[in-house]
Design an enzyme around this catalytic site. Structure first.
Site, PDB file in Angstrom:
ATOM      1  N   ARG A  10     -30.165  26.418   5.412  1.00  0.00           N
ATOM      2  CA  ARG A  10     -29.528  27.661   5.872  1.00  0.00           C
ATOM      3  C   ARG A  10     -28.104  27.809   5.360  1.00  0.00           C
ATOM      4  O   ARG A  10     -27.464  28.832   5.590  1.00  0.00           O
ATOM      5  CB  ARG A  10     -29.536  27.724   7.394  1.00  0.00           C
ATOM      6  CG  ARG A  10     -30.949  27.827   7.965  1.00  0.00           C
ATOM      7  CD  ARG A  10     -30.913  27.842   9.465  1.00  0.00           C
ATOM      8  NE  ARG A  10     -30.162  26.666   9.918  1.00  0.00           N
ATOM      9  CZ  ARG A  10     -30.435  25.979  11.004  1.00  0.00           C
ATOM     10  NH1 ARG A  10     -31.405  26.343  11.792  1.00  0.00           N
ATOM     11  NH2 ARG A  10     -29.716  24.927  11.325  1.00  0.00           N
ATOM     12  N   CYS A  11     -27.595  26.809   4.672  1.00  0.00           N
ATOM     13  CA  CYS A  11     -26.207  26.800   4.198  1.00  0.00           C
ATOM     14  C   CYS A  11     -26.166  27.140   2.705  1.00  0.00           C
ATOM     15  O   CYS A  11     -26.773  26.449   1.883  1.00  0.00           O
ATOM     16  CB  CYS A  11     -25.604  25.414   4.438  1.00  0.00           C
ATOM     17  SG  CYS A  11     -23.972  25.183   3.693  1.00  0.00           S
TER      18      CYS A  11
END
Length: 141
Positions: A10-11
């Protein structure tokens, strides 16, 4: 080539770092550290090998940081690492381990310092910032 990335999908920084590794033709070992955090000893060793302090490897912007009172200067390294392992979202990301060293790759281009093979093609980050040119060379900033 043995490369391991402690990754959070998600980064964006973690995704860009992974893409830079893959741009060398190497498929690294990808560890989702949120579900499979490193051991206390391994995290401590990675932080030291990256030349960081434990406080330098903790995500201060996460809600858990304040909720757990981790800004308390009296807390020692082992207590901070224990908190990071109990709440892996607190581990700054991504850590990359290669035969050339260990880096916390923020920004993602820091991974270039420890990759054993050159970049194979042009590369731009997800936000469009060009990092590698068509000849595989890092673009100077």
């Amino acid at each position: 080539m043995d490369i391991t990335i402690y990754h959070n999908a998600r980064c964006g920084t973690s995704r860009n770092t992974l893409a830079l590794i893959r741009n060398t033709g190497i498929e690294p070992t990808v560890i989702d550290y949120l579900t499979n955090p490193p051991s206390h000893a391994l995290l401590k060793a990675m932080i030291a090998a990256a030349g960081l302090t434990v406080r330098g490897a903790i995500r201060r912007k996460e809600a858990a940081y304040a909720e757990l009172g981790l800004d308390n200067a009296a807390l020692g390294d082992d207590a901070l690492i224990d908190a990071m392992l109990a709440h892996p979202i607190l581990i700054e990301r991504p850590f990359v381990v290669t035969t050339q060293g260990v880096r916390l790759c923020r920004p993602s281009e820091l991974v270039l310092d420890i990759l054993p093979l050159p970049q194979l093609a042009a590369f731009s980050k997800e936000d469009g910032e060009a990092v590698i040119d068509a000849s595989g060379q890092r673009i100077a900033r």
